[in-house]
Design an enzyme around this catalytic site. Structure first.
Site, PDB file in Angstrom:
ATOM      1  N   THR A  47     -10.309 -12.350   1.453  1.00 29.26           N
ATOM      2  CA  THR A  47      -9.458 -11.357   2.099  1.00 29.26           C
ATOM      3  C   THR A  47      -8.549 -12.064   3.090  1.00 29.26           C
ATOM      4  OG1 THR A  47     -10.830 -10.849   4.044  1.00 29.26           O
ATOM      5  CG2 THR A  47     -11.451  -9.802   1.955  1.00 29.26           C
ATOM      6  N   CYS A  48      -7.814 -11.277   3.884  1.00 34.75           N
ATOM      7  CA  CYS A  48      -6.825 -11.894   4.760  1.00 34.75           C
ATOM      8  C   CYS A  48      -7.450 -12.645   5.921  1.00 34.75           C
ATOM      9  CB  CYS A  48      -5.860 -10.835   5.294  1.00 34.75           C
ATOM     10  SG  CYS A  48      -6.609  -9.693   6.462  1.00 34.75           S
ATOM     11  N   ASN A  49      -8.726 -12.445   6.197  1.00 33.23           N
ATOM     12  CA  ASN A  49      -9.332 -13.205   7.303  1.00 33.23           C
ATOM     13  C   ASN A  49     -10.729 -13.732   6.988  1.00 33.23           C
ATOM     14  OD1 ASN A  49     -10.801 -10.828   7.420  1.00 33.23           O
ATOM     15  ND2 ASN A  49      -9.784 -10.077   9.264  1.00 33.23           N
ATOM     16  N   GLY A 194      -0.385  -4.945  -4.294  1.00 33.96           N
ATOM     17  CA  GLY A 194      -1.833  -4.847  -4.398  1.00 33.96           C
ATOM     18  C   GLY A 194      -2.378  -3.668  -3.625  1.00 33.96           C
ATOM     19  N   ALA A 195      -3.713  -3.628  -3.505  1.00 37.81           N
ATOM     20  CA  ALA A 195      -4.370  -2.529  -2.799  1.00 37.81           C
ATOM     21  C   ALA A 195      -3.943  -2.474  -1.335  1.00 37.81           C
ATOM     22  CB  ALA A 195      -5.887  -2.695  -2.902  1.00 37.81           C
ATOM     23  N   ALA A 197      -1.012  -3.368  -0.099  1.00 39.07           N
ATOM     24  CA  ALA A 197       0.321  -2.775  -0.057  1.00 39.07           C
ATOM     25  C   ALA A 197       0.242  -1.258  -0.250  1.00 39.07           C
ATOM     26  CB  ALA A 197       1.215  -3.399  -1.126  1.00 39.07           C
TER      27      ALA A 197
END
Length: 447
Positions: A47-49, A194-195, A197
Site C-alpha cells: 500500500t502507500c505506506n 485504481g481503488a 482513485a
C-alpha cells in the site's frame, strides 16, 4: 505449517524506502514459491505506506530459509543491497503474525487510525494471491479471519465512524490551504484508476466537486469515468486540464510522473494557484513541484502529521476485539495442527481392527455372529479413541501438540505426516478475480 511475515511500514522506515522495497511486488510471491522450497505460500500486501509479505513455511526450521529467499528476491528486483533490505523488514512468527495483520486490517496501524480503506486492500491482496496460486490454505484462513475482524471492529466500535481516510484528511488540508474553500467551484485532475482513485472520486463528489478529469497512463480512464462520472483525459488533453486545474491528485503510482519543469511550462499562463496532492507510494509528482511559485504540494507525510487522533476509548475497544480475534485464530490453528496426528491414530487403530475382522470372517464367514462381533469391536474402538482425541485438542490448545505426536511415535510407532499446502477452490472460498479484472500494479495504488 508455520506462518510468518516480513513487515516494512511508515512506522519504522521512511516512505521512500518503502516505495523502493515494493518495486516488483506483483511478481514477488510467484517468484518466491518457484525459487525456494522453504516457501509454501505467500501473500503480498503493498500500500502507500507499507510493504508486507505474509508467508507459510512447512516447518519452523524453514522460516529463516524462506525469509532469506524473500530478501534475496526483493534485493534482486529492486537493486537494493541485501543487508539494507534485511534491516528494513521486521520478522514476525507465531501469534504476532495474526495480531499484526488483524490490527492492520482494522485500521489500527494506519497513518490515519481507523481508516477503512485498508480492509479492502487486505481482501484484494488475498484475491490476487489466490488468482496467482500462491495463497496456501493457512494464509487463506489468516486473511479471511483478518477481514472478519475488520468488519467486527467497524460494526462494534466508533473507530473510524467519522469516515476519515488518507484521502479525506488530504482534502481537508487542501481546503485549509485554498483561498476559496468551496469545492463546487474547483476543477480537479485525478491521476490513476485504481481503488484509491475511486475513493478519491467519491469524496470529491461528497464535497460538491463536479468538474473532475481523470488520467491514466495505462489507458483505463474512459472505462473508469463511465461508471463514476468525470472526463477521461489522454496524452493530448492532459496538459490543458492541468493548466486549468485548481487541484491535482496523484493516486496511480505509475512509472511516469509529472516533472517540476514540465508542470512549470504547462502552468506558465495559469492565474490561479494549484494544490498538488501526491498520495502515490512511488510519487506521481516530482517532489520539486512544491518549490514552484503558486503550487502547494501535499504528501503522505503531510497527511500523517495532520491526521487527528481517535478517542482512546474507541481504540481500547477495537484493540480488545483484535486481541480476542487473534487469540481465537491461534487456538484454532493449534487445534488444526493435531488433525494429522488424530487421523494417523484413527487409521492405525482401524487398520488393526480390519485385520482382526478379516480373520473372523475367514474362520466363521459373513454370519450374523461375525457382524455382531464387528459392531461390538467398532463401538469399543470408538470409545477407546475418544479420550486420546480430546487430549489431542487440549494439548494443542496449550501449544503441546509436539508432545502428542512424539507420544504416538513412541507408543505405537506411528509417523505423522503433515499434509501439503493446498490452494484449490475447496480451501479458498473467497471469489477469485479473473485476469481481465485484476488491477495492474500501476493502477492499484492504495492507501
Amino acid at each position: 505449517m508455520v506462518l510468518f511475515s516480513l513487515v516494512a511500514t511508515h512506522a519504522d522506515i521512511d516512505l521512500e524506502t518503502v516505495a523502493q522495497l515494493s518495486t516488483g511486488a506483483s511478481e514477488l510471491a510467484t517468484s518466491a514459491l518457484a525459487g525456494s522450497p522453504a516457501v509454501a505460500g505467500a501473500v503480498v500486501l503493498a500500500t502507500c505506506n507499507r510493504f508486507e509479505i505474509y508467508g507459510e513455511a512447512h516447518r519452523p526450521d524453514d522460516v529463516e530459509a524462506a525469509r532469506a529467499a524473500l530478501i534475496s528476491q526483493i534485493s534482486g528486483s529492486t537493486g537494493l543491497n541485501e543487508q539494507l533490505v534485511a534491516r528494513s523488514f521486521s520478522t514476525r512468527t507465531g501469534s504476532d503474525v495474526s495480531r499484526h495483520l488483524f490490527s492492520v486490517s482494522s485500521g489500527l496501524d494506519s497513518a490515519v487510525v481507523g481508516e477503512r480503506e485498508i480492509a479492502g486492500q487486505v481482501r484484494r491482496a488475498l484475491i490476487t494471491a489466490q488468482h496467482e496460486g500462491t495463497a496456501s490454505s493457512g494464509l487463506v484462513r489468516l486473511f479471511q479471519a483478518a477481514s472478519k475482524t475488520a468488519k467486527d471492529v467497524g460494526a462494534q466500535t466508533a473507530l473510524g465512524s467519522r469516515g476519515l481516510s488518507i484521502v479525506s484528511v488530504a482534502l481537508d488540508l487542501a481546503t485549509e490551504l485554498s483561498e476559496n474553500p468551496d469545492w463546487s467551484t474547483k476543477k480537479a485532475v485525478v491521476f490513476g484508476t485504481g481503488a484509491y482513485a475511486g475513493a478519491t472520486m467519491s469524496l470529491l463528489r461528497e464535497r460538491g466537486c463536479t468538474d473532475v478529469s481523470v488520467y491514466s497512463s495505462s489507458g483505463r480512464a474512459a472505462g473508469f469515468v463511465a461508471t463514476r462520472g468525470g472526463t477521461a483525459l489522454d496524452e493530448e488533453t492532459l496538459p490543458g486540464a492541468v493548466a486549468a486545474a485548481d487541484v491535482m491528485i496523484g493516486c496511480s503510482g505509475s512509472d511516469s510522473r509529472v516533472e517540476a519543469s514540465e508542470l512549470a511550462r504547462i502552468r506558465s499562463g495559469s492565474p490561479q494557484p494549484l494544490i498538488a496532492i501526491d498520495l502515490a507510494l512511488t510519487h506521481d509528482f516530482d517532489p520539486a513541484v512544491g518549490e514552484l511559485d503558486g503550487v502547494e504540494l501535499l504528501t503522505l507525510e503531510s497527511v500523517r502529521l495532520a491526521a487527528p487522533q481517535e478517542q482512546s476509548e474507541s481504540l481500547e475497544q477495537a484493540s480488545s476485539i483484535v486481541a480476542g480475534a487473534a487469540g481465537a485464530f491461534e487456538q484454532e490453528r493449534e487445534a488444526r495442527s493435531v488433525d494429522s496426528a488424530i487421523v494417523a491414530l484413527r487409521r492405525h487403530t482401524m487398520n488393526v481392527l480390519d485385520a482382526e475382522m478379516e480373520k473372523v470372517r475367514a474362520r466363521h464367514g459373513c454370519t450374523a455372529a461375525a457382524e455382531e462381533v464387528e459392531f461390538a469391536l467398532r463401538r469399543m474402538v470408538k470409545q477407546l479413541l475418544h479420550v486420546p482425541t480430546v487430549r489431542a485438542r487440549e494439548l494443542a490448545a496449550n501449544g503441546q501438540q509436539d508432545d502428542y505426536v512424539a507420544a504416538l511415535e513412541a507408543l505405537y510407532g506411528i509417523t505423522v505426516e503433515q499434509p501439503a499446502a493446498r490452494t484449490d477452490a475447496a480451501e479458498c472460498p473467497v471469489a477469485h478475480g479473473g485476469p481481465a479484472g485484476a488491477p495492474s500494479r500501476a493502477d492499484q495504488q492504495t492507501a
